[in-house]
Structures are given as structure tokens and as C-alpha cells.
Write a protein that holds these residues in place. Structure first.
Motif, mmCIF file in Angstrom:
data_model
loop_
_atom_site.group_PDB
_atom_site.id
_atom_site.type_symbol
_atom_site.label_atom_id
_atom_site.label_comp_id
_atom_site.label_asym_id
_atom_site.label_seq_id
_atom_site.Cartn_x
_atom_site.Cartn_y
_atom_site.Cartn_z
ATOM 1 N N ASN A 1 -4.213 -13.496 -3.059
ATOM 2 C CA ASN A 1 -5.048 -12.828 -2.075
ATOM 3 C C ASN A 1 -6.524 -13.140 -2.285
ATOM 4 O O ASN A 1 -7.255 -13.435 -1.345
ATOM 5 N N ARG A 2 -6.982 -13.082 -3.523
ATOM 6 C CA ARG A 2 -8.400 -13.242 -3.805
ATOM 7 C C ARG A 2 -8.848 -14.689 -3.623
ATOM 8 O O ARG A 2 -9.841 -14.970 -2.953
ATOM 9 N N LEU A 3 -8.121 -15.639 -4.229
ATOM 10 C CA LEU A 3 -8.551 -17.035 -4.188
ATOM 11 C C LEU A 3 -8.359 -17.653 -2.811
ATOM 12 O O LEU A 3 -9.155 -18.502 -2.392
ATOM 13 N N LEU A 4 -7.301 -17.241 -2.100
ATOM 14 C CA LEU A 4 -6.955 -17.888 -0.837
ATOM 15 C C LEU A 4 -7.408 -17.113 0.396
ATOM 16 O O LEU A 4 -7.495 -17.695 1.482
ATOM 17 N N ARG A 5 -7.674 -15.815 0.244
ATOM 18 C CA ARG A 5 -8.091 -15.022 1.403
ATOM 19 C C ARG A 5 -9.463 -14.383 1.213
ATOM 20 O O ARG A 5 -10.066 -13.909 2.165
ATOM 21 N N GLY A 6 -9.945 -14.314 -0.016
ATOM 22 C CA GLY A 6 -11.271 -13.786 -0.258
ATOM 23 C C GLY A 6 -11.270 -12.300 -0.548
ATOM 24 O O GLY A 6 -10.245 -11.680 -0.803
ATOM 25 N N THR A 7 -12.451 -11.721 -0.525
ATOM 26 C CA THR A 7 -12.601 -10.285 -0.757
ATOM 27 C C THR A 7 -12.716 -9.572 0.586
ATOM 28 O O THR A 7 -13.178 -10.134 1.576
ATOM 29 N N ASP A 8 -12.280 -8.338 0.593
ATOM 30 C CA ASP A 8 -12.387 -7.557 1.829
ATOM 31 C C ASP A 8 -12.627 -6.097 1.486
ATOM 32 O O ASP A 8 -12.590 -5.688 0.322
ATOM 33 N N MET A 9 -12.906 -5.320 2.506
ATOM 34 C CA MET A 9 -13.134 -3.883 2.348
ATOM 35 C C MET A 9 -12.551 -3.179 3.560
ATOM 36 O O MET A 9 -12.607 -3.696 4.680
ATOM 37 N N ARG A 10 -11.972 -2.015 3.302
ATOM 38 C CA ARG A 10 -11.398 -1.246 4.404
ATOM 39 C C ARG A 10 -12.502 -0.682 5.296
ATOM 40 O O ARG A 10 -13.543 -0.223 4.801
ATOM 41 N N GLY B 1 -7.424 -12.406 18.045
ATOM 42 C CA GLY B 1 -6.451 -11.515 18.667
ATOM 43 C C GLY B 1 -5.738 -10.595 17.701
ATOM 44 O O GLY B 1 -4.955 -9.742 18.131
ATOM 45 N N LEU B 2 -5.984 -10.732 16.406
ATOM 46 C CA LEU B 2 -5.320 -9.892 15.414
ATOM 47 C C LEU B 2 -6.158 -8.648 15.126
ATOM 48 O O LEU B 2 -7.381 -8.711 15.068
ATOM 49 N N THR B 3 -5.482 -7.512 14.983
ATOM 50 C CA THR B 3 -6.144 -6.248 14.699
ATOM 51 C C THR B 3 -6.032 -5.950 13.213
ATOM 52 O O THR B 3 -4.952 -5.997 12.633
ATOM 53 N N ARG B 4 -7.175 -5.658 12.591
ATOM 54 C CA ARG B 4 -7.219 -5.461 11.143
ATOM 55 C C ARG B 4 -7.943 -4.156 10.804
ATOM 56 O O ARG B 4 -8.858 -3.745 11.502
ATOM 57 N N ALA B 5 -7.511 -3.568 9.689
ATOM 58 C CA ALA B 5 -8.176 -2.385 9.167
ATOM 59 C C ALA B 5 -9.204 -2.762 8.100
ATOM 60 O O ALA B 5 -9.904 -1.894 7.584
ATOM 61 N N PHE B 6 -9.273 -4.051 7.754
ATOM 62 C CA PHE B 6 -10.200 -4.535 6.730
ATOM 63 C C PHE B 6 -11.131 -5.580 7.354
ATOM 64 O O PHE B 6 -10.800 -6.191 8.370
#
Length: 323
Positions: free
Chosen positions: A188-197, A209-214
Motif C-alpha cells: 500500500n505504501r510503496l505502490l499507492r502512497g500515503t493517504d488520510m481519511r 469516477g471512483l468514490t473514495r473516503a481517503f
């Protein structure tokens, strides 16, 4: 893995835009010889995400694979190559899943173009899936580093103890299906990066078109104060969210890639506008080629700081199918 004395051309996310990739390689001085794009003195370094979304995924994979096979390039793994492995890998029973990447409608939409374009070439697709295991999650050349989305030494250092060259195996892919496991955290970290809710249960529907909570966050900001200071994605946060202050615990949880570390090159983040460094030691080379943006390269020679004059790109201003 790399000869640090060589010169390199670092290339961002291709996403099946094979004709655009050929235009960029030609602009960089590569010539097709014996079916392989070659340069007399330089090597191409691809930052992953060769597959999905675009119109010529199989062709793009053959270009990159053949260059790697001939010693003309290296390629690291992107989240889309990881997703493809997960889609095809049965999960361990303790994960509670059938596949590492469950066959949901949302996941199916992302890999649809790839599976469709390989429908008549199942042997070819099998061979490429095997090849994806040869793509390292990162390259550390000392003077510079490559990772698809985010460099986190706290994860990369222990990962090297298991996989010194950064190449993972099927066991690691299966382990990554277990939430909060080391393998899941690494991928998750290396391939998708950091995120926050997003706060207060909010969701955001992006340009894809994708709905995300982060939302995707910067992993280098030194002293951020608000959500807006750390957002790193094409989709803007609602104004009231962007202006909301970060809590002390949120600030402490942020990753920081400091300015005195080696040059780092990433893809993944769908940037726009004129290609430029984020900082003197950090550049993103994903400029949304498959959305008619730019396919971008950085010409790396002996420098230790990123030179804004050394970005090269081709504009994708018309459907690839008409090129």
C-alpha cells in the motif's frame, strides 16, 4: 542493480499508450533495432503502471519487456501490476478473501481493458504475469531512488532483509491480502502512497469516477497546518476541508522525505501542467498520459539535484487510436 556511472531516462506511467511511448523514445534518441528500442549510451528506467486503461496495453508491455530483456531498460512495479497479480492469485484462507484482489465490479473496471486486450492471447498474459514478479518494488542507486508512489525507509529497510533486490514473490502477494500485515503495509505504501481519511465521514468522487473516503497526501511537507497543505492528487478537496486544521496526532503520523536525502523519482499521481520538480530532490513523472496529458521522462546524468531543464515529454492531445 544499476551502474551509477551511466546516464538514464526515467519514464512515467505508460498505461497502455504504446504509440505515445514510441514517440517519446524517439524524441529521447532511442532507435528500434532488431525489434528493440535501443540507445547507444543511455538506459530507460520505467516507474511502473505499464498496464490498464490505455488502448495498446499488450504492445506497451512488449516494448518495455523487450527493452528490459535486452539490457536497454529496467522497470519497477506499479500498483497496477501488483493489482494484476492480486487479481490472479488465490488468497490465503486467513485473509477471508477468494483472491488477493477481490473480483469486485470496481476492481474489474480497472483491469477490464487489460483482460480484454489479452483475451485472444492467454499464453502471452500468463508470461507477463510471471514477468511482473521480476519487477522490483524499488531501486536504490545511492545517488537516486525510484519507487512507484512513496519511499518509506521504515518499510524498505526490513523489506530488504527478506528481498534484497526488492523483487517479491507469490507468498508476499498472498500475505498482502491480510489487512495490516507487513506485506499489505509495504504494498500500500510503496505502490499507492500515503493517504488520510476525509473528516466527518465525507467521501469524494474523483475525475476517474471512483468514490473514495481517503485522499492522497504529500509525504515530504515539513510543517503542514491544514488538510490543503498535504493534499496531493488532481481532485481538489472541498474548500471547508482544505482549510480545516490538522490535529497534532495527524501531523505526527505524516511521513517526511527530507530535503537532504537522495533524489527520488515517483509516478502514480496524475499531475498536470508543465513537468517540473516538486523539490530539488523529488519529482513525479506521471502527467496523465492516458487522459491526453503528457508522457514524461527525466534525463538523468551525473547531477545530484533535479534540473528543471531536463524534463522531456510528448503531449497526448488526440486519441492514441488515431496516432
Amino acid at each position: 542493480m544499476l551502474d551509477p556511472a551511466r546516464s538514464f531516462d526515467l519514464i512515467g506511467d505508460v498505461h497502455g499508450c504504446a504509440h505515445t511511448l514510441e514517440r517519446l523514445l524517439d524524441a529521447l534518441g532511442y532507435k528500434r533495432q532488431g525489434g528493440v528500442w535501443r540507445h547507444p549510451s543511455r538506459q530507460a528506467l520505467f516507474l511502473g503502471d505499464i498496464i490498464d486503461r490505455g488502448p495498446r496495453i499488450r504492445e506497451a508491455l512488449h516494448i518495455v519487456h523487450d527493452m528490459v530483456d535486452a539490457g536497454q531498460a529496467y522497470c519497477i512495479m506499479g500498483n497496477h501490476e501488483y493489482n494484476a497479480l492480486g487479481w490472479n492469485t488465490p488468497a490465503l484462507p486467513e485473509s477471508g478473501k477468494h483472491y488477493v484482489r477481490e473480483h469486485t465490479p470496481r476492481h474489474g473496471r480497472l483491469i477490464y481493458e487489460t483482460l480484454t486486450q489479452f483475451e485472444q492471447h492467454p499464453g502471452d498474459w500468463h508470461d507477463f504475469l510471471e514477468w511482473f514478479y521480476e519487477l522490483p518494488l524499488f531501486i536504490d542507486a545511492g545517488r537516486f531512488r525510484l519507487v512507484h508512489a512513496c519511499w518509506d525507509a521504515r518499510l524498505i529497510d526490513p523489506l530488504r532483509q527478506q528481498y534484497p533486490d526488492g523483487r517479491i514473490d507469490e507468498h508476499f502477494i498472498q500475505a498482502s491480502a491480510v489487512p495490516e500485515s507487513f506485506a499489505a503495509t509495504v504494498c500500500n505504501r510503496l505502490l499507492r502512497g500515503t493517504d488520510m481519511r476525509l473528516p466527518d465521514g465525507l467521501t469524494l468522487t474523483g475525475g476517474d469516477g471512483l468514490t473514495r473516503a481517503f485522499f492522497r497526501t504529500k509525504f515530504w511537507e515539513e510543517d503542514p497546518q491544514t488538510y490543503g497543505d498535504i493534499v496531493f492528487q488532481p481532485d481538489a478537496l472541498p474548500e471547508q476541508v482544505a482549510n480545516a486544521p490538522l490535529s497534532h496526532s495527524q501531523k505526527n503520523a505524516l511521513l517526511r522525505y527530507s530535503e537532504d536525502e537522495p533524489m527520488l523519482f515517483v509516478g502514480h499521481y496524475w499531475r498536470s501542467g508543465k513537468p517540473a520538480p516538486i523539490r530539488a530532490n523529488l519529482a513525479c513523472l506521471d502527467y496523465s498520459a492516458v487522459l491526453y496529458g503528457k508522457l514524461v521522462a527525466y534525463r538523468l546524468d551525473a547531477e545530484t539535484r533535479i534540473d528543471p531543464r531536463k524534463f522531456v515529454w510528448v503531449d497526448v492531445d488526440r486519441p492514441e487510436a488515431s496516432q
